[in-house]
Every structure is written in C-alpha cells, then in structure tokens.
Design a protein around this motif. Sequence first.
Motif, short mmCIF file in Angstrom:
data_model
loop_
_atom_site.label_atom_id
_atom_site.label_comp_id
_atom_site.label_asym_id
_atom_site.label_seq_id
_atom_site.Cartn_x
_atom_site.Cartn_y
_atom_site.Cartn_z
N GLY A 165 0.83 -1.19 0.00
CA GLY A 165 0.00 0.00 0.00
C GLY A 165 0.87 1.23 0.00
O GLY A 165 1.92 1.27 -0.64
N ILE A 166 0.44 2.22 0.75
CA ILE A 166 1.18 3.48 0.82
C ILE A 166 2.00 3.53 2.09
O ILE A 166 1.68 2.88 3.09
N HIS A 181 4.24 0.71 5.89
CA HIS A 181 3.41 0.41 4.73
C HIS A 181 1.99 0.04 5.20
O HIS A 181 1.82 -0.81 6.06
N THR A 182 1.03 0.71 4.61
CA THR A 182 -0.35 0.63 5.08
C THR A 182 -1.29 0.39 3.91
O THR A 182 -1.28 1.15 2.93
N ALA A 183 -2.10 -0.66 4.01
CA ALA A 183 -3.09 -0.92 2.97
C ALA A 183 -4.19 0.14 3.03
O ALA A 183 -4.57 0.60 4.10
N THR A 184 -4.69 0.52 1.87
CA THR A 184 -5.78 1.50 1.80
C THR A 184 -7.14 0.82 1.63
O THR A 184 -8.13 1.49 1.34
N SER A 185 -7.18 -0.49 1.86
CA SER A 185 -8.42 -1.25 1.62
C SER A 185 -9.63 -0.65 2.32
O SER A 185 -10.72 -0.53 1.74
N ARG A 237 9.37 -2.99 2.51
CA ARG A 237 8.64 -3.63 1.41
C ARG A 237 9.08 -3.00 0.09
O ARG A 237 9.49 -1.84 0.06
N GLY A 238 8.96 -3.77 -0.98
CA GLY A 238 9.22 -3.23 -2.30
C GLY A 238 8.12 -2.29 -2.72
O GLY A 238 7.09 -2.17 -2.06
N LYS A 239 8.31 -1.66 -3.85
CA LYS A 239 7.27 -0.76 -4.35
C LYS A 239 6.04 -1.57 -4.72
O LYS A 239 6.13 -2.65 -5.25
N SER A 240 4.89 -1.03 -4.41
CA SER A 240 3.63 -1.72 -4.72
C SER A 240 2.91 -1.03 -5.86
O SER A 240 3.24 0.07 -6.25
N SER A 243 -9.58 11.51 0.51
CA SER A 243 -8.71 10.63 -0.26
C SER A 243 -8.30 9.44 0.61
O SER A 243 -8.30 9.54 1.84
N PRO A 244 -7.99 8.29 -0.02
CA PRO A 244 -7.57 7.14 0.78
C PRO A 244 -6.40 7.47 1.72
O PRO A 244 -6.39 7.03 2.88
N GLU A 245 -5.45 8.26 1.24
CA GLU A 245 -4.30 8.60 2.09
C GLU A 245 -4.74 9.42 3.30
O GLU A 245 -4.29 9.17 4.43
N GLN A 246 -5.62 10.39 3.09
CA GLN A 246 -6.10 11.19 4.21
C GLN A 246 -6.86 10.34 5.22
O GLN A 246 -6.71 10.50 6.43
N MET A 247 -7.68 9.44 4.72
CA MET A 247 -8.48 8.61 5.61
C MET A 247 -7.61 7.66 6.43
O MET A 247 -7.80 7.50 7.64
#
Length: 295
Positions: A206-207, A217-221, A292-295, A259-263
Amino acid sequence: MTRRKSSQGTNVDWVADRVLRGLIGTLLRLPYETRVPAMGRALSGAIAPLAGYRKRAEANLAMIYPEMTVSQRQQIARDCCDNFGRTLIENYAWKEFSDRLAGTTPTGAGLAAVEKAASDQRPVMFVTAHYGNHEAPRQVLTNMGYTIGGLYRPMLNPYFNSHYAKTMTSWGGPVFEQGRRGTMGFARHLKSGGMGTLLFDVSAKGISLPFLGHPAHTATSAADIALRMNAVVIPYFGIRQPDGLSFAVEVEAPITLASPEQMMTEMTARLEAQIARDPAQWFWVHRRWKARGKS
C-alpha cells in the motif's frame, strides 16, 4: 526441528499448533476468571520467549521509544504478550466472552452516527486495530442488536488457522477471509446496507504513512471500500481495564470521507492516541515497520 514447508505448513507450524491446541483445550476447562489470566501468563512467560515474540516486541519498542529504559520496554513487551494470550482465549470462548460483556455500555461520539446509519440503511465500516481485544466492540454492539460482519487476515500458521477461522466465523454477521474473493464478499455485505469491521494496523502492500514517527506500509483497503460504498467509517476500540477481564468500548466520531491517504492517516492517528494512553495494549509483536518493495 526442521522448517521444511509443505502445502499445509512447516513441521514447526504443526508442533506449535499442537502445543496451542492442547493449552487452549486445557484452559477452556477452567473457570473464566482463572482461565484468562492463566493464558496471559502462558503466552507471556513461556510461549512468547520461545517463539521470539518478546524479542521482536522489545526491538520495536526500542525503535519507537528510545528514551525508555530497557526494563520499561521489557515490561511493556511482557504485558503486550499477556494481553495477546488473554485475547486469544477470550475469543475462543466467545459465548462466555459475550456474556461477560453483556453489561458493558459503549461510549463515544460515534454511537449516534451508528444509529443514524442503521436507520438510513447506509453501510457502516468499523475500523479497529490489534489493541486491547479488537473483538470486544463487535461483541458489545452485537449484544445491542446490530449485525456486524468482518474481514479477517488468516494466521500464517495454516494448522492453527484451520480452527482459528472456525472461531472467527462462529458468531455475529458474515465473516470473510482476506483476499480477492473475501474482499468482494465483504463489499457486497456492506453494499446491502450492512455493517462490517476491518483491522488496518498490519504491514501490507500500500502506501507508506508515518506511524509512531516511522514510515509504515499501510493498505488503503478500508478507505477504498468505504469510498466505493459511501460507507460511514467509524473507529472503535475495546480497551482492557485494570482488572484484566473487563473492557471499556469506545466508539469514536466518524472518519471524514476524503482521499484514501487522508483517511488512512486519520485512522492511524486515532490508533496512535490509544497507544499513547497505554502502549502495552497494542500488539508490538507485529512486523509493522518492515521494509517492502514498491507496490
């Protein structure tokens, strides 16, 4: 003992599962008030050191709280693993756990939002973390008459996961295993006006967002699904009380849809506030800051 892998897991996985099955089965025969602290002691004093959990927790704590003394970090790591053991046995005895929570009254600014969303048949996504006991809020709100599904992440040990998954799906609303099919099922449940819960505090593709001062690293799911479904996003937490057996359930004000990042940043900030109040209740065993590698 080798770590040879098979389609079911390693030999070490099998042995660890047998030990935990035996321990859980034995402790479930004890009275609740004896069983819960006993499982906490077993995890913290015996299993966690052998499995490397305490060492990993102490390393994470040293990174986040370098100003702490070694003894302070060791105590938090022990308490963290004790909470893990208590949480595990509480969730295996979910009927008794539910009965114990029957008198718990949730608090927080999010309760009115939950009631309104239910009245409007608008989807609700509860977001939480491995803090205290993450199932306590779902139990309390279920006792109030709400039906709450879930999306769970399977255990890395496939032998243990086979009975852990059965426990996870034994009560409440529909529970789905994380993955493409499970996520689609979870989304359909929400789309119908349902309620669901999701944990967001594990390392995932994720981001990269700051968490306790370090990039993680955080999933935006959670944000992605909520935006697609126009769901109300409400953080809630089950906070273990000093007696080690009871809980306060806090239902927080909704996260603004943005936005997913803001949330995800806002969700992370809510968790950070809880950790600041009592660091030992968060699961420091997680490899939360692994590269983690780039996603």
